[in-house]
Design an enzyme around this catalytic site. Structure first.
Site: not given
Ligand code: FPP
Length: 243
Positions: A12, A29, A123
């Site tokens: 955020d 972004h 991962l």
């Protein structure tokens, strides 16, 4: 140091970061994506097994069209450019969320990245895309109800484990640690069921300013937490709980 098996991040603060620099929100972004890239690699190299990134919520569809389009373009570009790297890093990629709403070029890129990384054993990277936890839970309830209506299941068969295995996150384990940047302290419709016993780590740092050192601070804070899962910690069960 005890490492979380699953870290989930609410990235955020992109918009505020850009506004502070007097730039359009979309600039935030773009920077946020670069940061996501670094944090993905950092988690992989630290031996974290699962990383879920909240990249786009069901509510985000209501943002201005220009911002939504740019976010979709960023995601497509990220997948096109990064898939090879994910394979090199042995990272398996998948998504959760309502794919029916995702533009075709993005869902094609997602399908390609998932296929290309399907064999990777390091991962497990999950993008929560067009994701909302209430919607996920609603879909789960519907699916179970249909199985009951079809006579496949009896109402008594409904238990936590059945719900778990019907959620879109299955078989990924629940997040041990949820990080949210930018000073907001809420879940915003993210992994509501799965977060029942998660540890939360909130930081004032805006996502575009989040670094590997901030990640390490969060991991360090997690390692100091006592997770009791509603029980009382005694010397007898302390070891059991930490496993
Ligand atoms: C929240 O910041 C962030 C988003 C809604 C989008 C997050 C997406 C990225 C970081 C790009 C994802 C890309 C990849 C490849 C993972 P905000 O816009 O709500 O910021 P604000 O609260 O300051 O307005």
């Amino acid at each position: 140091m005890s490492l979380p098996k699953h870290v989930a991040i609410i990235m955020d603060g992109n918009g505020r970061w850009a506004q502070l620099k007097r730039r359009p929100r979309t600039f935030g972004h773009i920077k946020g994506t670069r940061v996501a890239k670094k944090i993905i690699t950092a988690c992989s190299r630290r031996g974290i097994k699962n990383l879920t990134l909240y990249a786009f919520s069901t509510e985000n569809w209501f943002r201005p069209q220009e911002e939504v389009s740019l976010l979709m373009m960023i995601l497509r570009r990220y997948l096109k450019r990064e898939t090879e790297n994910l394979v090199k890093e042995n990272i398996r990629f998948s998504v959760i969320g309502d794919m029916a709403l995702i533009p075709l070029d993005v869902s094609d890129a997602i399908a390609h990245s998932m296929e290309a990384t399907a064999h990777c054993t390091g991962l497990h990277l999950v993008f929560a895309l067009s994701y909302g936890s209430r919607q996920e839970i609603t879909n789960t309830v519907k699916e179970i109800a249909m199985r009951v209506a079809a006579g496949e299941l009896a109402p008594e068969d409904i238990d936590e484990s059945l719900i778990n295995s019907t959620l879109s996150t299955y078989p990924t384990p629940d997040p041990d640690l949820i990080i949210r940047t930018s000073g907001e302290q809420r879940l915003s419709n993210f992994l509501l069921w799965q977060a029942a016993y998660s540890e939360f780590y909130f930081t004032e740092v805006l996502w575009p300013n989040f670094t590997e050192s901030h990640l390490d601070e969060a991991l360090h804070a997690f390692s100091k937490r006592q997770r009791r899962y509603g029980k009382v910690t005694t010397n007898d069960n302390v070891e059991k709980l930490s496993n």
